[in-house]
Design a protein around this motif. Structure first.
Motif, mmCIF file in Angstrom:
data_model
loop_
_atom_site.group_PDB
_atom_site.id
_atom_site.type_symbol
_atom_site.label_atom_id
_atom_site.label_comp_id
_atom_site.label_asym_id
_atom_site.label_seq_id
_atom_site.Cartn_x
_atom_site.Cartn_y
_atom_site.Cartn_z
ATOM 1 N N ASN A 183 0.803 -1.191 -0.173
ATOM 2 C CA ASN A 183 0.115 0.165 0.237
ATOM 3 C C ASN A 183 1.034 1.724 -0.364
ATOM 4 O OD1 ASN A 183 -1.827 2.166 1.385
ATOM 5 N ND2 ASN A 183 -3.415 0.228 1.094
ATOM 6 N N ASP A 184 0.481 2.236 -0.302
ATOM 7 C CA ASP A 184 1.211 3.802 -0.678
ATOM 8 C C ASP A 184 1.350 3.681 1.024
ATOM 9 O OD1 ASP A 184 0.921 3.173 -3.258
ATOM 10 O OD2 ASP A 184 -0.015 5.555 -4.077
ATOM 11 N N ILE A 185 0.847 3.886 2.064
ATOM 12 C CA ILE A 185 1.006 4.372 3.300
ATOM 13 C C ILE A 185 1.412 3.398 3.861
ATOM 14 C CG2 ILE A 185 -0.510 6.405 2.770
ATOM 15 C CD1 ILE A 185 -2.554 5.229 4.315
ATOM 16 N N ALA A 186 1.661 2.282 3.275
ATOM 17 C CA ALA A 186 2.373 0.835 4.705
ATOM 18 C C ALA A 186 2.848 1.742 5.022
ATOM 19 C CB ALA A 186 3.422 0.660 3.459
ATOM 20 N N LYS A 187 2.559 1.145 6.531
ATOM 21 C CA LYS A 187 3.481 1.049 7.889
ATOM 22 C C LYS A 187 4.870 1.055 7.646
ATOM 23 C CE LYS A 187 4.676 -0.330 12.380
ATOM 24 N NZ LYS A 187 3.659 -1.754 13.427
ATOM 25 N N GLY A 217 -19.531 18.300 1.618
ATOM 26 C CA GLY A 217 -19.821 17.756 3.182
ATOM 27 C C GLY A 217 -18.703 17.087 3.063
ATOM 28 N N LYS A 218 -17.946 16.819 3.222
ATOM 29 C CA LYS A 218 -16.687 15.917 2.786
ATOM 30 C C LYS A 218 -15.202 17.020 3.644
ATOM 31 C CE LYS A 218 -18.687 12.236 0.838
ATOM 32 N NZ LYS A 218 -18.918 11.294 1.667
ATOM 33 N N TYR A 219 -14.628 16.049 4.638
ATOM 34 C CA TYR A 219 -13.572 16.466 4.524
ATOM 35 C C TYR A 219 -12.247 16.252 4.140
ATOM 36 C CZ TYR A 219 -16.771 17.907 8.920
ATOM 37 O OH TYR A 219 -17.393 18.165 9.201
ATOM 38 N N VAL A 220 -11.442 16.846 3.567
ATOM 39 C CA VAL A 220 -10.429 16.670 2.605
ATOM 40 C C VAL A 220 -9.404 16.686 3.259
ATOM 41 C CG1 VAL A 220 -9.763 17.259 0.082
ATOM 42 C CG2 VAL A 220 -12.103 16.654 1.170
ATOM 43 N N MET A 221 -7.977 15.437 3.717
ATOM 44 C CA MET A 221 -6.657 15.854 4.212
ATOM 45 C C MET A 221 -5.688 15.293 2.707
ATOM 46 S SD MET A 221 -4.998 13.101 6.850
ATOM 47 C CE MET A 221 -6.191 13.620 8.226
ATOM 48 N N TRP A 222 -4.764 16.436 2.460
ATOM 49 C CA TRP A 222 -3.983 16.224 1.819
ATOM 50 C C TRP A 222 -2.690 15.768 2.868
ATOM 51 C CZ3 TRP A 222 -3.712 15.292 -2.845
ATOM 52 C CH2 TRP A 222 -4.850 16.053 -4.004
ATOM 53 N N PHE A 223 -1.103 15.520 2.234
ATOM 54 C CA PHE A 223 -0.575 14.954 3.372
ATOM 55 C C PHE A 223 0.831 15.262 1.679
ATOM 56 C CE2 PHE A 223 -2.594 10.786 3.482
ATOM 57 C CZ PHE A 223 -2.010 10.305 2.470
ATOM 58 N N HIS A 224 2.139 15.046 2.669
ATOM 59 C CA HIS A 224 3.385 14.727 1.988
ATOM 60 C C HIS A 224 3.228 13.396 2.501
ATOM 61 C CE1 HIS A 224 8.272 14.820 2.349
ATOM 62 N NE2 HIS A 224 7.204 14.346 1.268
ATOM 63 N N LEU A 225 4.155 12.665 0.940
ATOM 64 C CA LEU A 225 4.386 10.607 0.591
ATOM 65 C C LEU A 225 5.238 10.466 0.428
ATOM 66 C CD1 LEU A 225 3.476 8.438 2.123
ATOM 67 C CD2 LEU A 225 2.174 8.156 -0.065
ATOM 68 N N GLU A 226 5.800 9.757 1.271
ATOM 69 C CA GLU A 226 7.532 8.782 0.338
ATOM 70 C C GLU A 226 7.211 7.732 0.503
ATOM 71 O OE1 GLU A 226 9.666 10.362 -1.406
ATOM 72 O OE2 GLU A 226 9.493 12.493 -0.596
ATOM 73 N N LEU A 227 7.417 6.950 -0.301
ATOM 74 C CA LEU A 227 6.739 5.390 -0.462
ATOM 75 C C LEU A 227 7.986 4.807 0.415
ATOM 76 C CD1 LEU A 227 5.777 4.255 -3.766
ATOM 77 C CD2 LEU A 227 4.365 5.763 -1.803
ATOM 78 N N ARG A 228 7.519 4.083 1.141
ATOM 79 C CA ARG A 228 8.239 2.369 2.335
ATOM 80 C C ARG A 228 9.901 2.330 1.271
ATOM 81 N NH1 ARG A 228 5.944 -2.723 4.908
ATOM 82 N NH2 ARG A 228 7.938 -3.128 6.113
ATOM 83 N N THR A 255 -13.285 14.205 12.730
ATOM 84 C CA THR A 255 -12.173 13.249 12.717
ATOM 85 C C THR A 255 -11.781 11.986 12.638
ATOM 86 O OG1 THR A 255 -13.899 12.137 14.997
ATOM 87 C CG2 THR A 255 -13.098 14.124 15.438
ATOM 88 N N GLY A 256 -12.177 11.535 11.392
ATOM 89 C CA GLY A 256 -12.180 10.127 10.909
ATOM 90 C C GLY A 256 -13.336 9.443 10.932
ATOM 91 N N PRO A 257 -12.560 7.889 10.938
ATOM 92 C CA PRO A 257 -11.746 7.729 10.174
ATOM 93 C C PRO A 257 -11.845 8.058 8.566
ATOM 94 C CG PRO A 257 -13.863 5.557 10.247
ATOM 95 C CD PRO A 257 -13.710 6.804 10.745
ATOM 96 N N TYR A 258 -9.951 8.559 7.889
ATOM 97 C CA TYR A 258 -10.261 9.181 6.876
ATOM 98 C C TYR A 258 -9.702 7.642 6.178
ATOM 99 C CZ TYR A 258 -10.085 13.427 8.562
ATOM 100 O OH TYR A 258 -10.901 15.255 8.356
ATOM 101 N N ARG A 259 -10.656 7.571 4.921
ATOM 102 C CA ARG A 259 -10.183 6.607 4.036
ATOM 103 C C ARG A 259 -9.405 7.285 3.036
ATOM 104 N NH1 ARG A 259 -12.727 5.635 -1.485
ATOM 105 N NH2 ARG A 259 -14.233 7.389 -0.166
ATOM 106 N N PHE A 260 -7.414 6.534 2.418
ATOM 107 C CA PHE A 260 -6.849 6.859 1.486
ATOM 108 C C PHE A 260 -7.162 6.440 0.592
ATOM 109 C CE2 PHE A 260 -2.896 5.307 -0.827
ATOM 110 C CZ PHE A 260 -2.246 7.317 -0.486
ATOM 111 N N ILE A 261 -7.024 7.834 -0.664
ATOM 112 C CA ILE A 261 -7.434 7.835 -1.870
ATOM 113 C C ILE A 261 -6.598 7.246 -2.416
ATOM 114 C CG2 ILE A 261 -8.740 9.175 -4.159
ATOM 115 C CD1 ILE A 261 -10.554 8.039 -1.177
ATOM 116 N N ARG A 262 -5.435 7.756 -2.704
ATOM 117 C CA ARG A 262 -4.212 7.732 -3.672
ATOM 118 C C ARG A 262 -2.853 8.718 -2.956
ATOM 119 N NH1 ARG A 262 -8.175 11.105 -6.618
ATOM 120 N NH2 ARG A 262 -7.886 12.564 -7.196
ATOM 121 N N SER A 263 -2.075 8.427 -4.213
ATOM 122 C CA SER A 263 -0.554 9.161 -4.123
ATOM 123 C C SER A 263 -0.459 9.679 -4.963
ATOM 124 C CB SER A 263 0.045 9.277 -3.204
ATOM 125 O OG SER A 263 0.541 7.829 -3.546
ATOM 126 N N TYR A 264 0.227 11.183 -5.893
ATOM 127 C CA TYR A 264 0.763 10.987 -6.672
ATOM 128 C C TYR A 264 1.890 12.770 -7.066
ATOM 129 C CZ TYR A 264 -2.885 14.449 -6.838
ATOM 130 O OH TYR A 264 -4.571 14.673 -7.794
#
Length: 381
Positions: A113-117, A133-144, A162-171
């Motif tokens: 997964n892109d956001i793997a532990k 009506g959605k809460y939208v989170m963006w973040f900086h991601l570096e692959l494991r 407060t979530g839970p947030y569902r990961f959509i994609r990274s690019y």
């Protein structure tokens, strides 16, 4: 058992019970709302459970009368700078006292997964989209396992703050798109991939087909409801300000480059009296350096460099911190809080928070150190 030994044992037992009682009372005070009435920059800042707040590189969402603080959940040791848990969320009504709302976005146990532990997930920010009506989170991601090679932005969505947030994609954003420029910008200052004029421009053209690098980042929603993603690009040599679509879930391809050719990270964008301000830092890893500030009449520029907004002792190193967000205080005029992290790379979980009031000097700003302060400081201006 002898009488003397019995008395000693009884005294020891009484002392233990007294200490236990003190701990229980302290915990009760810690759990009682309203126990804090001021900010103490750099001190341990505890939540409603008495635990040091774990929301590093964070940002604040104000929604329906409550503040939500999102940040990186760190763990003990230097390995704690990798994402082993996810994004932590706290809520508050007064900005002093924070309730632990748990993990808003959890990393995945799936190593593919892109956001793997074990990935690097930094500087999460959340905005609310009134249209969806959605809460939208963006973040900086570096692959494991790839260090800082990927330089992606990540997206997650939730129905609740407060979530839970569902990961959509990274690019990487804005693949194939050229930047926009303020009116009157000479051609010599515009990107020309056929004749690159600088190292940063070369990085831009290298990344043009697949999208620009997106490292340290922030989000900003303007008065008209349009949202923007601000991030370090071109190997951190340039900041990009990029427009998001009406759902805040993708880039439109319209963006501009700020302070091209100068390595800048940790961007924080805000607006006051029609003027846009941008605070950032140099690139010295986990070590602090002088903050830098810019202003512009339009989000598309032109951006004017103002130097270091911090003043006084310790200002040359931003008082030991690095910018992460600028928070407008709800219900108060001209009230903005500069939020910074004092990183602890050898024991990531011990990172501290530096919150300081911003003072406006015409179209310029100042940030001064205060050992402790209250929101009432804004009422005295």
């Amino acid at each position: 058992m002898g009488l003397l030994k019995y008395k000693r044992l009884a005294s020891w037992f009484a002392l233990v019970m007294l200490c236990a009682s003190a701990v229980v009372k302290a915990q009760a005070v810690n759990d009682r709302p309203g126990k804090l009435d001021r900010f103490t920059p750099g001190a341990i800042w505890t939540d409603n459970h008495g635990v040091h707040i774990n929301a590093h590189g964070g940002g604040i969402l104000y929604n329906k009368g409550r503040y939500y603080w999102f940040g990186e959940h760190k763990i003990e040791g230097s390995a704690g700078n990798r994402a082993m848990v996810g994004v932590h969320c706290y809520s508050s009504k007064d900005l002093y006292n924070w309730k632990d709302e748990g993990i808003a976005l959890a990393v995945s146990p799936d190593s593919t997964n892109d956001i793997a532990k074990g990935c690097i997930l930094e500087r999460p920010k959340v905005v609310y989209n009134k249209k969806t009506g959605k809460y939208v989170m963006w973040f900086h991601l570096e692959l494991r396992g790839q260090g800082y090679k990927a330089a992606r932005t990540g997206l997650a969505i939730s129905d609740k703050a407060t979530g839970p947030y569902r990961f959509i994609r990274s690019y990487r954003p804005n693949a194939g798109f050229m930047p926009v420029y303020p009116p009157g910008t000479p051609e010599s200052e515009q990107v020309d991939c056929a004749h690159t004029k600088s190292k940063s421009e070369g990085f831009f053209c290298r990344d043009l087909p697949g999208g620009q690098m997106a490292r340290d980042m922030n989000l900003f929603v303007d008065d008209d409801g349009k949202a923007y993603h601000i991030f370090s690009a071109e190997e951190n040599f340039t900041l990009d300000i990029a427009e998001l679509n009406s759902d805040y879930t993708a880039h439109t391809g319209k963006f501009t480059r700020v302070y091209a050719g100068h390595q800048t990270e940790a961007p924080a964008l805000f607006k006051h009296n029609g003027v846009y301000y941008l605070i950032g830092s140099g690139t010295t890893g986990w070590d602090p350096n002088p903050a830098r500030c810019f202003s512009a009449p339009s989000i598309w520029g032109p951006w004017t460099y103002h130097g270091n907004p911090c003043k006084g002792a310790g200002s040359e190193l931003t008082f030991g911190g690095q910018s992460t967000y600028v928070l407008p205080v709800a219900g108060k005029k001209d009230a903005f809080i500069f939020m910074a992290d004092k990183w602890a790379p050898r024991n990531a979980i011990d990172g501290r928070y530096l919150w300081l009031p911003i003072v406006f000097k015409g179209d310029d700003i100042e940030i001064n150190w205060l050992d402790n302060w209250k929101l009432e400081v804004f009422d005295k201006r």
